[in-house]
Design an enzyme around this catalytic site. Structure first.
Site, PDB file in Angstrom:
ATOM      1  N   LYS A   1       0.839  -1.203   0.000  1.00  0.00           N
ATOM      2  CA  LYS A   1       0.000   0.000   0.000  1.00  0.00           C
ATOM      3  C   LYS A   1       0.876   1.256   0.000  1.00  0.00           C
ATOM      4  O   LYS A   1       0.589   2.228  -0.710  1.00  0.00           O
ATOM      5  CB  LYS A   1      -0.941   0.000   1.217  1.00  0.00           C
ATOM      6  CG  LYS A   1      -2.080  -0.996   1.080  1.00  0.00           C
ATOM      7  CD  LYS A   1      -2.862  -1.188   2.382  1.00  0.00           C
ATOM      8  CE  LYS A   1      -3.885  -2.318   2.197  1.00  0.00           C
ATOM      9  NZ  LYS A   1      -4.565  -2.708   3.443  1.00  0.00           N
TER      10      LYS A   1
ATOM     11  N   ASP B   1     -11.025   3.239   4.153  1.00  0.00           N
ATOM     12  CA  ASP B   1     -11.456   1.840   4.080  1.00  0.00           C
ATOM     13  C   ASP B   1     -12.975   1.740   3.914  1.00  0.00           C
ATOM     14  O   ASP B   1     -13.486   0.690   3.524  1.00  0.00           O
ATOM     15  CB  ASP B   1     -11.116   1.125   5.406  1.00  0.00           C
ATOM     16  CG  ASP B   1      -9.882   0.260   5.321  1.00  0.00           C
ATOM     17  OD1 ASP B   1      -9.611  -0.273   4.237  1.00  0.00           O
ATOM     18  OD2 ASP B   1      -9.204   0.113   6.360  1.00  0.00           O
TER      19      ASP B   1
ATOM     20  N   GLN C   1      -4.664  -1.392   9.664  1.00  0.00           N
ATOM     21  CA  GLN C   1      -4.652  -2.713   9.030  1.00  0.00           C
ATOM     22  C   GLN C   1      -5.273  -3.747   9.967  1.00  0.00           C
ATOM     23  O   GLN C   1      -4.902  -3.844  11.138  1.00  0.00           O
ATOM     24  CB  GLN C   1      -3.201  -3.089   8.662  1.00  0.00           C
ATOM     25  CG  GLN C   1      -3.050  -4.391   7.917  1.00  0.00           C
ATOM     26  CD  GLN C   1      -3.652  -4.375   6.503  1.00  0.00           C
ATOM     27  OE1 GLN C   1      -3.730  -3.325   5.859  1.00  0.00           O
ATOM     28  NE2 GLN C   1      -4.087  -5.523   6.032  1.00  0.00           N
TER      29      GLN C   1
END
Ligand code: GUN
Length: 286
Positions: A53, A120, A97
């Protein structure tokens, strides 16, 4: 006949090029989109996702940072870090995460992320906005990538029967909502579904997001189905495989995503799109 391969890697590359061009325009206006990723603990898969990422961000000219925190980090410490990022004007996207260690309540952490920086799309505000179809919701990256790949095949989702196998908050549930928004008729199946095969065989579009290697075999699929495989399962040999038995199912499906190189790169590309959108929104740029 064998299925056409849906090349997620190539499509993700295209999206990254688009994002890169927009990032350059934003930079001319003095805005550099920035993503901060928090990684708690040492999970090897998470470590590699997070690295990718950050690399993606660099490639499109965005700022990125990975904040690594010890496995023993307390909930309060993690909350304090999220709050610091919420307040930092140079941070437009925040991603914690998952999974995080068991002693920390995932819900509390997700709820603490500013909805305007929740790239997200996991915060209840964004989930709710997605549910009622508000335009300014951040859509979760994997389901957004799934819908994009289906459209790439030229399939018009309107009126089609989309069957989603899996009901997670990250993939199954939001994917079903986005497919519904595209006017598909959606059936959500899961581990407790009886007669799963009979249902999946009725699918025009089959989205597999169960997390079980090769669970979807050829007897789950009818000829002509578009098959999207969200699974990334590491099998004993160390190989990464999907939820779909690719060799067998690709003999039957009309289109199929490979693993790797299907949905995975799209998730990352959509994260960049969401981060770009966040930077634009926060700075009032259309
Ligand atoms: N872990 C696995 N997939 C994801 C994702 O899309 N977002 C976050 N934050 N964690 C994940």
């Amino acid at each position: 006949m064998s299925a056409q391969i849906i090349d997620g890697k190539a499509r993700a590359k295209e999206i990254k090029e688009e994002v890169k061009a927009e990032v350059e325009q934003l930079k001319e206006k003095g805005v550099v989109p920035g993503l901060s990723v928090i990684l708690v603990g040492n999970d090897p898969a998470s470590q590699s996702y997070v690295k990718m990422k950050a690399k993606d961000c660099q490639e499109v000219g965005m700022n990125s940072e990975v904040i690594r925190m010890e496995e023993s980090t307390s909930q309060e410490e993690l909350l304090a870090e999220v709050e610091r990022l919420n307040q930092d004007p140079n941070v437009h996207g925040i991603l914690v995460q998952l999974p995080i260690p068991d002693h920390i309540d995932e819900k509390v952490i997700i709820n603490a992320i500013a909805p305007s920086k929740d790239v997200d799309g996991f915060h209840p505000i964004n989930v709710g906005k997605m549910m009622i179809g508000e335009e300014d919701a951040y859509l979760p990256c994997t389901p957004r990538g799934v819908v994009d790949l289906i459209k790439l095949t030229g399939t018009d989702l309107k009126g089609k029967h989309a069957v989603v196998v899996g009901r997670s908050n990250i993939v199954g549930k939001p994917a079903s909502m986005l497919l519904l928004k595209e006017h598909a008729t959606v059936t959500v199946c899961h581990s407790k579904t009886t007669n799963l095969k009979e249902i999946t065989k009725q699918a025009d579009i089959l989205v597999a997001a169960v997390g079980r290697a090769h669970m979807i075999t050829e007897d789950f699929v009818s000829p002509g189905t578009v098959v999207i495989d969200v699974g990334t399962n590491r099998i004993e040999s160390g190989k990464l495989v999907g939820d779909v038995d690719y060799e067998k199912v690709s003999q039957i499906a009309s289109h199929i995503t490979p693993v790797p190189g299907g949905v995975g790169p799209m998730t990352r590309a959509m994260l960049l799109m969401n981060t770009l959108d966040a930077a634009k929104t926060i700075h009032g740029i259309k």
